[in-house]
Structure formats: C-alpha cells, structure tokens
Design a protein around this motif. Structure first.
Motif, PDB file in Angstrom:
ATOM      1  N   ILE A  27       0.863  -1.180   0.000  1.00 20.71           N
ATOM      2  CA  ILE A  27       0.000   0.000   0.000  1.00 20.71           C
ATOM      3  C   ILE A  27       0.901   1.232   0.000  1.00 20.71           C
ATOM      4  CG2 ILE A  27      -1.801   1.231   1.272  1.00 20.71           C
ATOM      5  CD1 ILE A  27      -2.279  -1.609   2.675  1.00 20.71           C
ATOM      6  N   SER A  28       0.604   2.177  -0.903  1.00 22.07           N
ATOM      7  CA  SER A  28       1.444   3.373  -0.972  1.00 22.07           C
ATOM      8  C   SER A  28       0.693   4.598  -0.458  1.00 22.07           C
ATOM      9  CB  SER A  28       1.928   3.622  -2.402  1.00 22.07           C
ATOM     10  OG  SER A  28       0.883   4.103  -3.204  1.00 22.07           O
ATOM     11  N   LEU A  29       1.467   5.540   0.016  1.00 18.95           N
ATOM     12  CA  LEU A  29       0.935   6.817   0.486  1.00 18.95           C
ATOM     13  C   LEU A  29       1.764   7.929  -0.157  1.00 18.95           C
ATOM     14  CD1 LEU A  29      -1.000   8.361   2.395  1.00 18.95           C
ATOM     15  CD2 LEU A  29       0.818   8.261   4.120  1.00 18.95           C
ATOM     16  N   LYS A  30       1.071   8.806  -0.905  1.00 18.02           N
ATOM     17  CA  LYS A  30       1.728   9.941  -1.565  1.00 18.02           C
ATOM     18  C   LYS A  30       0.839  11.162  -1.401  1.00 18.02           C
ATOM     19  CE  LYS A  30       3.994   7.111  -5.067  1.00 18.02           C
ATOM     20  NZ  LYS A  30       4.221   6.869  -6.485  1.00 18.02           N
ATOM     21  N   ASP A  31       1.442  12.322  -1.570  1.00 20.35           N
ATOM     22  CA  ASP A  31       0.612  13.522  -1.579  1.00 20.35           C
ATOM     23  C   ASP A  31       0.042  13.714  -2.985  1.00 20.35           C
ATOM     24  OD1 ASP A  31       2.502  14.841  -3.177  1.00 20.35           O
ATOM     25  OD2 ASP A  31       3.274  16.077  -1.559  1.00 20.35           O
ATOM     26  N   LYS A  32      -0.793  14.727  -3.156  1.00 17.41           N
ATOM     27  CA  LYS A  32      -1.478  14.930  -4.443  1.00 17.41           C
ATOM     28  C   LYS A  32      -0.513  15.173  -5.595  1.00 17.41           C
ATOM     29  CE  LYS A  32      -2.122  19.904  -4.244  1.00 17.41           C
ATOM     30  NZ  LYS A  32      -3.037  21.000  -4.371  1.00 17.41           N
ATOM     31  N   ASN A  33       0.732  15.584  -5.286  1.00 17.45           N
ATOM     32  CA  ASN A  33       1.749  15.817  -6.306  1.00 17.45           C
ATOM     33  C   ASN A  33       2.641  14.594  -6.531  1.00 17.45           C
ATOM     34  OD1 ASN A  33       0.972  18.563  -6.690  1.00 17.45           O
ATOM     35  ND2 ASN A  33       1.972  19.030  -4.740  1.00 17.45           N
ATOM     36  N   LYS A  34       2.209  13.457  -6.006  1.00 19.56           N
ATOM     37  CA  LYS A  34       2.908  12.174  -6.137  1.00 19.56           C
ATOM     38  C   LYS A  34       4.231  12.126  -5.387  1.00 19.56           C
ATOM     39  CE  LYS A  34       0.607  11.047 -10.419  1.00 19.56           C
ATOM     40  NZ  LYS A  34       0.703  10.627 -11.805  1.00 19.56           N
ATOM     41  N   ASN A  35       4.389  12.991  -4.384  1.00 16.71           N
ATOM     42  CA  ASN A  35       5.570  12.925  -3.527  1.00 16.71           C
ATOM     43  C   ASN A  35       5.368  11.823  -2.498  1.00 16.71           C
ATOM     44  OD1 ASN A  35       7.018  15.194  -4.616  1.00 16.71           O
ATOM     45  ND2 ASN A  35       5.469  16.486  -3.652  1.00 16.71           N
ATOM     46  N   ILE A  36       6.396  11.040  -2.285  1.00 15.49           N
ATOM     47  CA  ILE A  36       6.363   9.923  -1.339  1.00 15.49           C
ATOM     48  C   ILE A  36       6.242  10.451   0.085  1.00 15.49           C
ATOM     49  CG2 ILE A  36       7.825   8.114  -0.351  1.00 15.49           C
ATOM     50  CD1 ILE A  36       9.031   7.807  -3.204  1.00 15.49           C
ATOM     51  N   LEU A  37       5.376   9.806   0.869  1.00 13.27           N
ATOM     52  CA  LEU A  37       5.233  10.173   2.276  1.00 13.27           C
ATOM     53  C   LEU A  37       5.776   9.023   3.123  1.00 13.27           C
ATOM     54  CD1 LEU A  37       1.688  11.819   2.288  1.00 13.27           C
ATOM     55  CD2 LEU A  37       3.931  12.884   2.003  1.00 13.27           C
ATOM     56  N   SER A  38       6.973   9.197   3.650  1.00 20.23           N
ATOM     57  CA  SER A  38       7.609   8.157   4.455  1.00 20.23           C
ATOM     58  C   SER A  38       7.382   8.411   5.936  1.00 20.23           C
ATOM     59  CB  SER A  38       9.103   8.071   4.146  1.00 20.23           C
ATOM     60  OG  SER A  38       9.724   9.291   4.435  1.00 20.23           O
ATOM     61  N   ASN A  39       7.531   7.340   6.700  1.00 19.88           N
ATOM     62  CA  ASN A  39       7.416   7.396   8.155  1.00 19.88           C
ATOM     63  C   ASN A  39       6.056   7.913   8.630  1.00 19.88           C
ATOM     64  OD1 ASN A  39       8.659   6.730  10.587  1.00 19.88           O
ATOM     65  ND2 ASN A  39       9.259   8.857  10.957  1.00 19.88           N
ATOM     66  N   LYS A  40       4.994   7.530   7.881  1.00 20.54           N
ATOM     67  CA  LYS A  40       3.625   7.913   8.248  1.00 20.54           C
ATOM     68  C   LYS A  40       2.849   6.643   8.610  1.00 20.54           C
ATOM     69  CE  LYS A  40       4.303  12.201   7.016  1.00 20.54           C
ATOM     70  NZ  LYS A  40       5.108  12.916   7.966  1.00 20.54           N
ATOM     71  N   SER A  41       1.965   6.753   9.567  1.00 20.74           N
ATOM     72  CA  SER A  41       1.175   5.600  10.014  1.00 20.74           C
ATOM     73  C   SER A  41      -0.090   5.436   9.187  1.00 20.74           C
ATOM     74  CB  SER A  41       0.778   5.757  11.486  1.00 20.74           C
ATOM     75  OG  SER A  41       1.916   5.645  12.302  1.00 20.74           O
ATOM     76  N   LEU A  42      -0.338   4.198   8.770  1.00 21.88           N
ATOM     77  CA  LEU A  42      -1.577   3.834   8.085  1.00 21.88           C
ATOM     78  C   LEU A  42      -2.290   2.792   8.920  1.00 21.88           C
ATOM     79  CD1 LEU A  42      -0.444   3.440   4.344  1.00 21.88           C
ATOM     80  CD2 LEU A  42      -1.653   5.351   5.390  1.00 21.88           C
ATOM     81  N   SER A  43      -3.592   2.935   9.017  1.00 27.26           N
ATOM     82  CA  SER A  43      -4.427   1.929   9.674  1.00 27.26           C
ATOM     83  C   SER A  43      -5.021   1.052   8.582  1.00 27.26           C
ATOM     84  CB  SER A  43      -5.549   2.588  10.471  1.00 27.26           C
ATOM     85  OG  SER A  43      -5.002   3.396  11.486  1.00 27.26           O
TER      86      SER A  43
END
Length: 181
Positions: A27-43
């Motif tokens: 599962i990936s998490l990026k901002d609207k500009n497709k920048n990678i968001l590292s060290n963020k918690s996902l449930s």
C-alpha cells in the motif's frame, strides 16, 4: 490552517493474490503531487483484523497475507492526517485467484539456445523445477529467480511446439504449450 492541508492518495498496489501463497499486500501513500510520504502511520483492516503500519522510505507499507480459499477480502486503509496532510481513507478488495502457468517472452536465441520465461497470473515462477519438452525431448531444469530457464537444444531457426510442466504448490501439475520461433 486545517483547510490548507495537502490532500494525500492511498493506493493498494496489488489486489490479486494467489491461493495458498504468502503475499505482501503493498500500500502506498503519496501527496497529491505524487511525492512519497515516508514514516507515516496507516491503519489497515483486512480479513477482520486491524493493523497499524508505518510507511518506509518509499512511502509503502507491506502486510503479509495468505488466502486459503478462492474469495475476495475487503480492505480498508486510512491515514489520520496532521497539520500538513489531510485525512484519507479508501476501501478496496483483495481477490484470491487460482494461479495459471504462462510461457512468456520465450524465443530461440543465438547458438541453439532456447530461453523460456514462466510466470503465473501473480508473479514469476522462480526457483522451481520445470519439465520442458521440445520436439519430444524432455529437459528437467530449475527456473532462476526471475522465472527464466535457458536450455541448449541445438535447434535451427523455425517454429517449434514447446510444452512446459510445472508442479504448482497448490494445484499439482500444470502444463502449458506454446509455439515459439
């Protein structure tokens, strides 16, 4: 201030898994500009179990999952925003599929060698014993880590029927035949 937060995009990268295969659900998490968001918690909620996972330096979390029946599993992934990023949540489905054998990108290569690339509908068939039959001659080989095997059969240019048999961990013997040149 909360109205100026940046939207994020959550994506389940693989929604098909093989029956009885342990698979990482990525599962990936990026901002609207497709920048990678590292060290963020996902449930993550999958198969009635809840997980809290932290994204790696590529903005991805991996959850190992093994399905033991041909069915679909609902998955929900949520990100609890912060002062910079908005909250986000998605619902998707992880579908279990029966694996199939595919002979891909196979061809005669120089000096009578034959290269065969094998995969199923989920991934490459790596490091597995296969039996390859070319013009009635059988070769027993092991695929490399990319699902490829090369045999020297001294064939000249032409079209040949190649049959590959693979003993799948779940389904037993699977055979696929293809004409190659």
């Amino acid at each position: 201030v909360l109205n100026n937060r940046t939207p994020v995009v959550i994506s389940v990268l693989n929604t098909k898994i093989g029956l009885n295969y342990s698979t990482n659900i990525n599962i990936s998490l990026k901002d609207k500009n497709k920048n990678i968001l590292s060290n963020k918690s996902l449930s993550v909620s999958l198969n009635n179990k809840a997980y809290t996972l932290k994204t790696n330096n590529k903005g991805i979390v991996s959850l190992k999952f093994k399905s033991t029946s041909l069915k679909s599993y609902p998955i929900t992934v949520s990100f609890e925003g912060n002062s910079v990023y908005k909250d986000a949540s998605i619902k998707s489905t992880i579908k279990t599929v029966k694996t199939t054998l595919t002979i891909q990108n196979s061809k005669l290569i120089t000096e009578g060698y034959l290269r065969i690339l094998l995969n199923n509908n989920i991934n490459d068939i790596a490091n597995k014993k296969v039996i390859i039959s070319v013009n009635g001659v059988n070769y027993t080989k092991f695929t490399n880590n990319e699902g490829s095997v090369i045999i020297k059969n001294n064939l000249s240019a032409g079209v040949y029927s190649v049959s590959v048999t693979y003993n799948d961990d779940c389904y037993g013997l699977i055979t696929q035949t293809k004409k190659i040149s």
